[in-house]
Design a protein around this motif. Structure first.
Motif, PDB file in Angstrom:
ATOM      1  N   VAL A  31     -39.458  -2.857 -11.247  1.00 21.99           N
ATOM      2  CA  VAL A  31     -39.042  -4.223 -11.562  1.00 21.99           C
ATOM      3  C   VAL A  31     -37.620  -4.223 -12.119  1.00 21.99           C
ATOM      4  O   VAL A  31     -36.803  -5.084 -11.781  1.00 21.99           O
ATOM      5  N   ILE A  32     -37.316  -3.226 -12.946  1.00 20.04           N
ATOM      6  CA  ILE A  32     -35.968  -3.168 -13.515  1.00 20.04           C
ATOM      7  C   ILE A  32     -34.947  -2.855 -12.434  1.00 20.04           C
ATOM      8  O   ILE A  32     -33.830  -3.384 -12.442  1.00 20.04           O
ATOM      9  N   VAL A  33     -35.328  -2.030 -11.456  1.00 22.04           N
ATOM     10  CA  VAL A  33     -34.419  -1.762 -10.352  1.00 22.04           C
ATOM     11  C   VAL A  33     -34.137  -3.051  -9.584  1.00 22.04           C
ATOM     12  O   VAL A  33     -32.979  -3.357  -9.251  1.00 22.04           O
ATOM     13  N   LEU A  34     -35.191  -3.850  -9.340  1.00 17.44           N
ATOM     14  CA  LEU A  34     -34.993  -5.120  -8.636  1.00 17.44           C
ATOM     15  C   LEU A  34     -34.065  -6.043  -9.408  1.00 17.44           C
ATOM     16  O   LEU A  34     -33.179  -6.677  -8.839  1.00 17.44           O
ATOM     17  N   ILE A  35     -34.245  -6.108 -10.721  1.00 17.06           N
ATOM     18  CA  ILE A  35     -33.440  -7.057 -11.487  1.00 17.06           C
ATOM     19  C   ILE A  35     -32.009  -6.541 -11.641  1.00 17.06           C
ATOM     20  O   ILE A  35     -31.073  -7.323 -11.734  1.00 17.06           O
ATOM     21  N   SER A  36     -31.818  -5.220 -11.575  1.00 18.32           N
ATOM     22  CA  SER A  36     -30.451  -4.693 -11.553  1.00 18.32           C
ATOM     23  C   SER A  36     -29.746  -5.111 -10.278  1.00 18.32           C
ATOM     24  O   SER A  36     -28.543  -5.424 -10.287  1.00 18.32           O
ATOM     25  N   ILE A  37     -30.497  -5.138  -9.177  1.00 21.47           N
ATOM     26  CA  ILE A  37     -29.897  -5.592  -7.919  1.00 21.47           C
ATOM     27  C   ILE A  37     -29.504  -7.067  -8.023  1.00 21.47           C
ATOM     28  O   ILE A  37     -28.452  -7.478  -7.519  1.00 21.47           O
ATOM     29  N   GLU A  38     -30.334  -7.856  -8.729  1.00 20.45           N
ATOM     30  CA  GLU A  38     -29.959  -9.252  -8.950  1.00 20.45           C
ATOM     31  C   GLU A  38     -28.659  -9.358  -9.735  1.00 20.45           C
ATOM     32  O   GLU A  38     -27.826 -10.219  -9.461  1.00 20.45           O
ATOM     33  N   LEU A  39     -28.491  -8.454 -10.708  1.00 19.29           N
ATOM     34  CA  LEU A  39     -27.241  -8.460 -11.490  1.00 19.29           C
ATOM     35  C   LEU A  39     -26.049  -8.160 -10.592  1.00 19.29           C
ATOM     36  O   LEU A  39     -24.986  -8.788 -10.719  1.00 19.29           O
ATOM     37  N   MET A  40     -26.203  -7.215  -9.663  1.00 22.44           N
ATOM     38  CA  MET A  40     -25.109  -6.909  -8.744  1.00 22.44           C
ATOM     39  C   MET A  40     -24.777  -8.122  -7.877  1.00 22.44           C
ATOM     40  O   MET A  40     -23.594  -8.435  -7.654  1.00 22.44           O
ATOM     41  N   LEU A  41     -25.808  -8.828  -7.403  1.00 25.68           N
ATOM     42  CA  LEU A  41     -25.562 -10.017  -6.586  1.00 25.68           C
ATOM     43  C   LEU A  41     -24.824 -11.083  -7.388  1.00 25.68           C
ATOM     44  O   LEU A  41     -23.949 -11.782  -6.877  1.00 25.68           O
ATOM     45  N   ASN A  42     -25.180 -11.191  -8.677  1.00 26.12           N
ATOM     46  CA  ASN A  42     -24.516 -12.153  -9.545  1.00 26.12           C
ATOM     47  C   ASN A  42     -23.041 -11.833  -9.706  1.00 26.12           C
ATOM     48  O   ASN A  42     -22.203 -12.734  -9.722  1.00 26.12           O
ATOM     49  N   ALA A  43     -22.730 -10.534  -9.823  1.00 24.11           N
ATOM     50  CA  ALA A  43     -21.327 -10.134  -9.949  1.00 24.11           C
ATOM     51  C   ALA A  43     -20.558 -10.548  -8.705  1.00 24.11           C
ATOM     52  O   ALA A  43     -19.417 -11.036  -8.786  1.00 24.11           O
ATOM     53  N   VAL A  44     -21.174 -10.399  -7.539  1.00 28.96           N
ATOM     54  CA  VAL A  44     -20.509 -10.825  -6.305  1.00 28.96           C
ATOM     55  C   VAL A  44     -20.290 -12.332  -6.308  1.00 28.96           C
ATOM     56  O   VAL A  44     -19.238 -12.820  -5.882  1.00 28.96           O
ATOM     57  N   ARG A  90     -52.155  -0.319  -4.158  1.00 32.18           N
ATOM     58  CA  ARG A  90     -52.519   0.872  -3.417  1.00 32.18           C
ATOM     59  C   ARG A  90     -52.403   2.128  -4.261  1.00 32.18           C
ATOM     60  O   ARG A  90     -53.258   3.000  -4.234  1.00 32.18           O
ATOM     61  N   LYS A  91     -51.319   2.238  -5.023  1.00 33.17           N
ATOM     62  CA  LYS A  91     -51.034   3.504  -5.697  1.00 33.17           C
ATOM     63  C   LYS A  91     -51.155   3.451  -7.208  1.00 33.17           C
ATOM     64  O   LYS A  91     -51.017   4.457  -7.871  1.00 33.17           O
ATOM     65  N   LYS A  92     -51.337   2.237  -7.783  1.00 30.84           N
ATOM     66  CA  LYS A  92     -51.496   2.084  -9.227  1.00 30.84           C
ATOM     67  C   LYS A  92     -50.327   2.657 -10.022  1.00 30.84           C
ATOM     68  O   LYS A  92     -50.518   3.313 -11.041  1.00 30.84           O
ATOM     69  N   THR A  93     -49.149   2.456  -9.532  1.00 30.63           N
ATOM     70  CA  THR A  93     -47.990   2.913 -10.274  1.00 30.63           C
ATOM     71  C   THR A  93     -46.798   2.006  -9.959  1.00 30.63           C
ATOM     72  O   THR A  93     -46.736   1.435  -8.881  1.00 30.63           O
ATOM     73  N   VAL A  94     -45.890   1.871 -10.929  1.00 32.27           N
ATOM     74  CA  VAL A  94     -44.641   1.176 -10.658  1.00 32.27           C
ATOM     75  C   VAL A  94     -43.462   2.129 -10.790  1.00 32.27           C
ATOM     76  O   VAL A  94     -42.313   1.708 -10.755  1.00 32.27           O
ATOM     77  N   ASN A  95     -43.756   3.407 -10.933  1.00 31.64           N
ATOM     78  CA  ASN A  95     -42.692   4.387 -11.045  1.00 31.64           C
ATOM     79  C   ASN A  95     -42.049   4.587  -9.686  1.00 31.64           C
ATOM     80  O   ASN A  95     -42.712   4.937  -8.712  1.00 31.64           O
ATOM     81  N   ILE A  96     -40.755   4.382  -9.646  1.00 26.84           N
ATOM     82  CA  ILE A  96     -40.082   4.391  -8.344  1.00 26.84           C
ATOM     83  C   ILE A  96     -40.024   5.803  -7.760  1.00 26.84           C
ATOM     84  O   ILE A  96     -39.926   5.969  -6.548  1.00 26.84           O
ATOM     85  N   ASP A  97     -40.141   6.825  -8.604  1.00 25.19           N
ATOM     86  CA  ASP A  97     -40.089   8.188  -8.087  1.00 25.19           C
ATOM     87  C   ASP A  97     -41.371   8.589  -7.378  1.00 25.19           C
ATOM     88  O   ASP A  97     -41.383   9.548  -6.611  1.00 25.19           O
ATOM     89  N   GLU A  98     -42.456   7.850  -7.651  1.00 22.08           N
ATOM     90  CA  GLU A  98     -43.723   8.196  -6.999  1.00 22.08           C
ATOM     91  C   GLU A  98     -43.945   7.401  -5.728  1.00 22.08           C
ATOM     92  O   GLU A  98     -44.936   7.614  -5.032  1.00 22.08           O
ATOM     93  N   MET A  99     -43.046   6.461  -5.438  1.00 25.20           N
ATOM     94  CA  MET A  99     -43.195   5.659  -4.223  1.00 25.20           C
ATOM     95  C   MET A  99     -42.447   6.350  -3.094  1.00 25.20           C
ATOM     96  O   MET A  99     -41.366   5.920  -2.684  1.00 25.20           O
TER      97      MET A  99
END
Lengths: 104, 174
Positions: A31-44, A90-99
């Protein structure tokens, strides 16, 4: 008349973009990765609006571009979160390294 | 560059925006990070007002600090997270990333720091919303309609993605 140069806005956008990029690349929670991407879009978006006001031949088009960007960003956030929910079921995790199912 | 009220407003707003971003990186708890980012989004709305884009500022407050923050909070609450978000990235990798991003930042900064276009007098702040409406429905009508198709597709796609798997999950459980 404005007294702030165009480059000040561009530098602010650059700093925000760099912060968003760093967050998107180092954070662990998806979720934090997604919201960081939103921050980048905002900068643009700041760049678009700044050029629409202070660039050569100022016009309303830059603001309309930023409105379209906001619409696309909202759609992206909704779909990204739906993918995250489906992965979580499916995987019961939100850790991006396990996806990493596509790796195998 | 003289110290005017505009300069003061710009400094405060950009400091708040960058502070929110830095808090996003440094805070430990996931919910706190999202709340910190609300500061950034609202400051960016202030920056839009300074750039005589009042309508975009209102949309920014509604969509970003309203909708997207709430949807991200839902995403956090609906998933199991260990509350604190410890970073897995090793110190070496983080250092390398920091170096790369600093290099990127310096490269772009070298390109933009002396960019100086003489500002022109504009009338963007007069009837801002009316102008945006006129332009959207005349000159930019095709992208506008395409955006509605995109939003519909995203809506349907998000519902299907989130629904199919929850049903399957219930079957597996049952």
């Amino acid at each position: 008349m404005t007294s702030i140069p165009l480059s000040a806005y561009l530098v602010l956008a650059l700093v925000l973009f760099c912060i968003g990029l760093y967050g998107a690349l180092t954070k662990k929670n998806t979720v934090i990765v997604l919201i960081s991407i939103e921050l980048m879009l905002n900068a643009v978006n700041i760049n678009l609006v700044a050029f629409s006001r202070l660039g050569p031949s100022p016009s309303i088009t830059g603001q309309i571009f930023s409105l379209f960007t906001i619409a696309v960003a909202a759609a992206e956030a909704a779909v990204g979160l739906a993918v995250l929910m489906s992965l979580y079921n499916r995987k019961k995790t939100v850790n991006i390294d396990e996806m990493n199912s596509l790796k195998h | 560059m003289t110290l005017s009220g505009e300069m003061l407003a710009f400094t405060l707003l950009s400091l708040a925006a960058i502070m929110g971003g830095i808090l996003l990186i440094t805070l430990d708890r996931v919910v706190h990070m999202v709340i910190a980012l609300v500061f950034t989004f609202i400051s960016i709305a202030g920056i839009y007002v300074m750039l005589s884009a009042e309508f975009v500022a209102a949309v920014q407050v509604l969509i970003y600090s309203g909708a997207i923050t709430i949807i991200m909070l839902f995403g956090i609450m609906l998933t199991r997270h260990n509350d604190t978000n410890q970073q897995t990235a090793g110190i070496f990798r983080k250092l390398l990333l920091l170096l790369g991003i600093a290099g990127f930042g310096i490269a772009v900064y070298a390109g933009i720091y002396q960019l100086d276009i003489p500002p022109e007098e504009t009338s963007l702040h007069i009837d801002n919303t009316r102008k945006i409406g006129t332009a959207l429905y005349s000159r930019h009508i095709i992208p506008f309609e395409l955006t509605s198709v995109l939003l519909l597709a995203a809506l349907v796609g998000a519902i299907i993605l989130a629904k199919k798997d929850s049903e399957k999950g219930e079957e597996e459980e049952g």
